[in-house]
Scaffold this motif. Structure first.
Motif, mmCIF file in Angstrom:
data_model
loop_
_atom_site.group_PDB
_atom_site.id
_atom_site.type_symbol
_atom_site.label_atom_id
_atom_site.label_comp_id
_atom_site.label_asym_id
_atom_site.label_seq_id
_atom_site.Cartn_x
_atom_site.Cartn_y
_atom_site.Cartn_z
ATOM 1 N N LEU A 529 19.367 179.635 8.129
ATOM 2 C CA LEU A 529 19.339 178.449 8.256
ATOM 3 C C LEU A 529 19.112 177.694 9.809
ATOM 4 O O LEU A 529 18.357 176.835 10.085
ATOM 5 C CB LEU A 529 20.764 177.554 7.849
ATOM 6 C CG LEU A 529 21.031 177.570 6.365
ATOM 7 C CD1 LEU A 529 22.373 176.974 6.182
ATOM 8 C CD2 LEU A 529 19.914 176.841 5.664
ATOM 9 N N TRP A 530 19.493 178.302 10.746
ATOM 10 C CA TRP A 530 19.515 178.043 12.083
ATOM 11 C C TRP A 530 18.032 178.745 12.522
ATOM 12 O O TRP A 530 17.952 179.801 12.463
ATOM 13 C CB TRP A 530 20.466 178.783 13.079
ATOM 14 C CG TRP A 530 21.723 177.994 12.995
ATOM 15 C CD1 TRP A 530 22.833 177.708 12.149
ATOM 16 C CD2 TRP A 530 22.167 176.840 13.910
ATOM 17 N NE1 TRP A 530 23.729 177.067 12.238
ATOM 18 C CE2 TRP A 530 23.353 176.434 13.486
ATOM 19 C CE3 TRP A 530 21.628 176.342 14.994
ATOM 20 C CZ2 TRP A 530 24.109 175.379 14.105
ATOM 21 C CZ3 TRP A 530 22.311 175.280 15.636
ATOM 22 C CH2 TRP A 530 23.518 174.971 15.633
ATOM 23 N N THR A 531 17.350 177.793 13.097
ATOM 24 C CA THR A 531 16.142 178.359 13.445
ATOM 25 C C THR A 531 15.933 178.902 15.108
ATOM 26 O O THR A 531 16.950 178.644 15.557
ATOM 27 C CB THR A 531 14.736 177.023 13.271
ATOM 28 O OG1 THR A 531 15.175 176.279 14.548
ATOM 29 C CG2 THR A 531 14.779 176.559 11.961
ATOM 30 N N ASP A 532 15.034 179.561 15.427
ATOM 31 C CA ASP A 532 14.907 179.996 16.567
ATOM 32 C C ASP A 532 14.773 179.006 17.729
ATOM 33 O O ASP A 532 15.482 178.883 18.840
ATOM 34 C CB ASP A 532 13.551 180.828 16.834
ATOM 35 C CG ASP A 532 13.536 182.204 16.177
ATOM 36 O OD1 ASP A 532 14.824 182.665 15.583
ATOM 37 O OD2 ASP A 532 12.496 182.735 15.791
ATOM 38 N N ASP A 533 14.315 177.699 17.282
ATOM 39 C CA ASP A 533 14.352 176.796 18.390
ATOM 40 C C ASP A 533 15.796 176.155 18.372
ATOM 41 O O ASP A 533 16.195 175.720 19.629
ATOM 42 C CB ASP A 533 13.233 175.775 17.999
ATOM 43 C CG ASP A 533 11.829 176.119 17.979
ATOM 44 O OD1 ASP A 533 11.615 176.813 19.005
ATOM 45 O OD2 ASP A 533 11.136 175.649 17.554
ATOM 46 N N GLU A 534 16.413 175.914 17.287
ATOM 47 C CA GLU A 534 17.913 175.377 17.463
ATOM 48 C C GLU A 534 18.672 176.306 18.145
ATOM 49 O O GLU A 534 19.520 175.733 18.652
ATOM 50 C CB GLU A 534 18.179 175.266 15.790
ATOM 51 C CG GLU A 534 17.396 173.920 15.236
ATOM 52 C CD GLU A 534 17.723 174.159 13.714
ATOM 53 O OE1 GLU A 534 17.178 173.308 13.008
ATOM 54 O OE2 GLU A 534 18.442 175.100 13.190
ATOM 55 N N LEU A 535 18.629 177.557 18.177
ATOM 56 C CA LEU A 535 19.358 178.334 18.848
ATOM 57 C C LEU A 535 19.332 178.474 20.164
ATOM 58 O O LEU A 535 19.798 179.109 20.870
ATOM 59 C CB LEU A 535 19.225 180.078 18.382
ATOM 60 C CG LEU A 535 19.558 180.349 16.769
ATOM 61 C CD1 LEU A 535 19.521 181.643 16.625
ATOM 62 C CD2 LEU A 535 21.118 179.790 16.679
ATOM 63 N N LYS A 536 18.109 177.729 20.616
ATOM 64 C CA LYS A 536 17.950 177.513 22.017
ATOM 65 C C LYS A 536 18.631 176.376 22.952
ATOM 66 O O LYS A 536 18.886 176.185 24.093
ATOM 67 C CB LYS A 536 16.510 177.273 22.288
ATOM 68 C CG LYS A 536 15.562 178.648 22.137
ATOM 69 C CD LYS A 536 13.979 178.412 22.328
ATOM 70 C CE LYS A 536 13.131 179.488 22.115
ATOM 71 N NZ LYS A 536 11.937 179.409 21.887
ATOM 72 N N LEU A 537 19.323 175.443 21.854
ATOM 73 C CA LEU A 537 20.055 174.264 22.135
ATOM 74 C C LEU A 537 20.976 174.646 22.930
ATOM 75 O O LEU A 537 21.766 175.736 22.829
ATOM 76 C CB LEU A 537 20.282 173.412 20.946
ATOM 77 C CG LEU A 537 18.775 172.919 20.295
ATOM 78 C CD1 LEU A 537 19.304 172.333 18.978
ATOM 79 C CD2 LEU A 537 18.101 171.902 21.176
ATOM 80 N N THR A 538 21.678 173.745 23.856
ATOM 81 C CA THR A 538 23.087 173.888 24.606
ATOM 82 C C THR A 538 23.587 172.508 24.308
ATOM 83 O O THR A 538 23.052 171.410 23.653
ATOM 84 C CB THR A 538 22.765 174.199 25.933
ATOM 85 O OG1 THR A 538 22.210 172.830 26.795
ATOM 86 C CG2 THR A 538 22.069 175.445 26.305
ATOM 87 N N ASN A 539 24.907 172.421 24.826
ATOM 88 C CA ASN A 539 25.664 171.200 24.670
ATOM 89 C C ASN A 539 24.856 169.914 25.510
ATOM 90 O O ASN A 539 24.943 168.785 25.239
ATOM 91 C CB ASN A 539 26.896 171.184 25.187
ATOM 92 C CG ASN A 539 27.789 172.288 24.537
ATOM 93 O OD1 ASN A 539 27.593 172.367 23.225
ATOM 94 N ND2 ASN A 539 28.914 172.554 25.111
ATOM 95 N N ASN A 540 24.056 170.321 26.376
ATOM 96 C CA ASN A 540 23.347 169.329 27.162
ATOM 97 C C ASN A 540 22.270 168.545 26.498
ATOM 98 O O ASN A 540 21.765 167.397 26.714
ATOM 99 C CB ASN A 540 22.798 169.838 28.476
ATOM 100 C CG ASN A 540 23.558 170.290 29.426
ATOM 101 O OD1 ASN A 540 24.885 169.611 29.489
ATOM 102 N ND2 ASN A 540 23.469 171.295 30.248
ATOM 103 N N ASP A 541 22.033 169.092 25.316
ATOM 104 C CA ASP A 541 20.831 168.405 24.310
ATOM 105 C C ASP A 541 21.488 167.502 23.314
ATOM 106 O O ASP A 541 20.782 166.755 22.592
ATOM 107 C CB ASP A 541 20.175 169.507 23.507
ATOM 108 C CG ASP A 541 19.305 170.414 24.558
ATOM 109 O OD1 ASP A 541 18.410 170.112 25.164
ATOM 110 O OD2 ASP A 541 19.657 171.694 24.377
#
Length: 562
Positions: A529-541
């Motif tokens: 469900l989690w895409t590669d792009d979503e796994l690059k996100l941090t709390n700052n996003d």
């Protein structure tokens, strides 16, 4: 006595000569039995009846009827009943219970509970009976490790010191409090609904809401996914509503069932987002389409998804519109989302949020209806103030901690990839659940015991009735805190156990034609469900409005004033 009374009505001149009212009056004055003893017909019959001893046990249904007849007739004193003794033995409850337990042992569904004491300061470690006997826990539903969160702990202690350890009873009797109001406001905001209601557990929540639907809509019909949790099954049974079970995630079958009824018939579709034993994920948007087409309301259980999916942890329904919710933060996105389309969302407070309890979120009217009519809410002692204040803190932390969700998914991906390289049979799914198929209860228990006793790794065996026979498995649930080092220890131990016990690997299952999607081309999607792009996100996003938002209390929590 009953047979004698019937006989007397046909042969006794005295009985035939008196009306029923007269006989009833004599019976109430306790003189009918005295007169019967002097009767040439009834007198000897009564004496014979008193001497009668059964040579065999009376059938239960007959015994109950006879007893009811005896006690229905007025008697002068208890001694009059002593003549109706039998040699019938009482039911042997201990023997019956023993027999049922023995049957459960023989079919390998008997459950053994391990003594596991999770350590807050050493999560995900626990100790067994002795405190120096420590193990690594790999099957907890404390998915994010929030049970050890210092901020949650301190909030609970502070509240406990001020308000005590208990709630004092139900909210109807003991009173309402600020902690319940705050928690329900947080949960409603998380799911972007107008209202929410907290229960003692999500089992109670599901039972209460689903049973209420059937009781308040007597002509209603419930449509339930084949793999729904026991709490939902119990609620549907208790509702006494007509029900249909559709094949797991089979939209064609669901539509066939829905089309059998007029659109005006009250209908409810009950399903989960993540199915905990296999890890499959429901097509929420497609179910909403069918609900709108056929006039049904949707009931979504997000128990194994809240905290872990969506930019703020609201679950799979939020994850379906990830970018829109990420951008909007606490606000509603500009367009209608999948989460908006779901009528009722239930979730747990004892898994990703780390404490205990359950809840339902929905429209103000729906929540007020449940609050006003559901016995499971009205008559159950409410959660203590300290628990609810700690949970409100936990929800706020989880909402703004996107990195925990990301790190959990990264750990899941790593372990699944390593198992695939070794041919370890993981039931295909797109979620955080890692079910290792074993296929029989004996080897499943052996594998679990070896992991615990030899490798100091705790993974509970999952046998029938939690899963169908022949699909027994080990269920692994990584958290953000299960890093590469301890993951490698798990992977090595599993590989060795598969060799020791001669368990089937992926190629072996393929030669048998496959099982649970393993070794077969026909299986549910295992695309994460989690895409590669979503796994690059941090709390700052995250949108800044998710940090310490001001959330207004819900009027519906206390009752809507007109």
């Amino acid at each position: 006595m009953e047979s004698l009374a019937r006989k007397s009505m046909s042969v006794c001149p005295f009985v035939r000569a008196n009306s029923a009212a007269s006989l009833r009056s004599m019976a109430q004055n306790s003189c009918l039995l005295k007169m019967a003893k002097h009767c040439p017909v009834m007198g000897p019959a009564l004496k014979a009846e008193q001497r009668l001893e059964y040579s065999t046990s009376t059938k239960p249904a007959q015994a109950r009827a006879a007893q009811a007849a005896i006690h229905a007739e007025p008697v002068e004193n208890v001694a009059q009943l002593e003549g109706f003794k039998t040699n019938e033995k009482p039911f042997d409850y201990e023997a019956a219970v023993s027999e049922q337990l023995e049957a459960k042992r023989k079919d390998h569904s008997y459950r053994y509970f391990n003594n596991i004491n999770r350590l807050a300061k050493e999560f995900p470690k626990a100790h067994r009976e002795r405190e120096d006997d420590k193990v690594m826990v790999w099957c907890s539903n404390d998915y994010l490790g929030m049970s050890k969160n210092k901020e949650v702990y301190e909030t609970m202690v502070k509240t406990m010191q001020k308000y005590g350890v208990g709630s004092g009873g139900t909210r109807n009797i003991a009173g309402h409090n600020r902690h319940a109001i705050q928690l329900e406001a947080e949960l409603a905001a998380l799911h972007k609904k107008d209202g929410a209601l907290v229960f003692s557990s999500c089992f109670v929540t599901n039972d209460a809401v689903l049973s209420l639907f059937g009781k308040k809509f007597p002509n209603g019909v419930i449509f339930s996914d084949q793999l729904n949790h026991a709490s939902m099954i119990t609620g549907i049974k208790n509702s006494r509503a007509k029900k249909h079970i559709f094949r797991h995630n089979d939209m064609k079958h669901l539509e066939e069932l829905l089309s059998m009824y007029p659109k005006s018939t009250p209908k409810l579709i009950a399903f989960e987002s993540v199915y905990s034993m296999c890890g499959s994920v429901s097509p929420i948007s497609d179910i909403c389409d069918l609900a709108e087409k056929y006039g049904a309301i949707t009931f979504l259980d997000e128990v194994h998804a809240v905290g872990m999916y969506g930019p703020h942890g609201a679950g799979v329904a939020e994850h379906m519109d990830f970018d829109a919710h990420l951008k909007a933060g606490m606000n509603h996105p500009a367009r209608r989302t999948v989460m908006d389309r779901v009528d009722l969302i239930t979730g747990t407070l004892g898994k990703s949020f780390g404490v205990v309890g359950g809840y339902v979120a929905g429209s103000t009217q729906m929540i007020d209806w449940i609050r006003s009519f559901a016995p499971g809410f009205i008559f159950t002692t409410s959660l203590p103030p300290a628990v609810m204040s700690g949970l409100a803190t936990s929800v706020r932390i989880v909402r703004r901690n996107l990195e925990d969700r990301v790190n959990q998914q990264k750990n899941v991906r790593y372990i699944k990839a390593q198992f695939a390289n070794l041919g370890i049979p993981v039931i295909p799914n797109p979620s955080h659940i890692i079910p290792l198929l074993i296929g029989n209860p004996t080897d499943c228990k052996k594998a679990s015991d070896i992991l615990l006793n030899q490798y100091k790794i705790y993974v509970q065996a999952i046998n029938f009735p939690s899963v169908p026979r022949g699909t027994e498995r080990l269920r692994i649930t990584p958290s953000p805190h299960h890093g590469k080092v301890i993951s490698d220890q798990l992977i090595e131990a599993i590989d060795e156990i598969w060799n020791t016990l001669g368990l089937k690997r992926i190629s072996d299952w393929a030669s048998f034609g496959g099982n649970c999607g393993i070794g077969s081309s026909k299986h549910d999607s295992d695309e994460p469900l989690w895409t590669d792009d979503e796994l690059k996100l941090t709390n700052n996003d995250l949108n800044r409005n998710v940090y310490d938002p001001v959330i207004k209390p819900l009027e519906v929590s206390s009752g809507i004033k007109l």
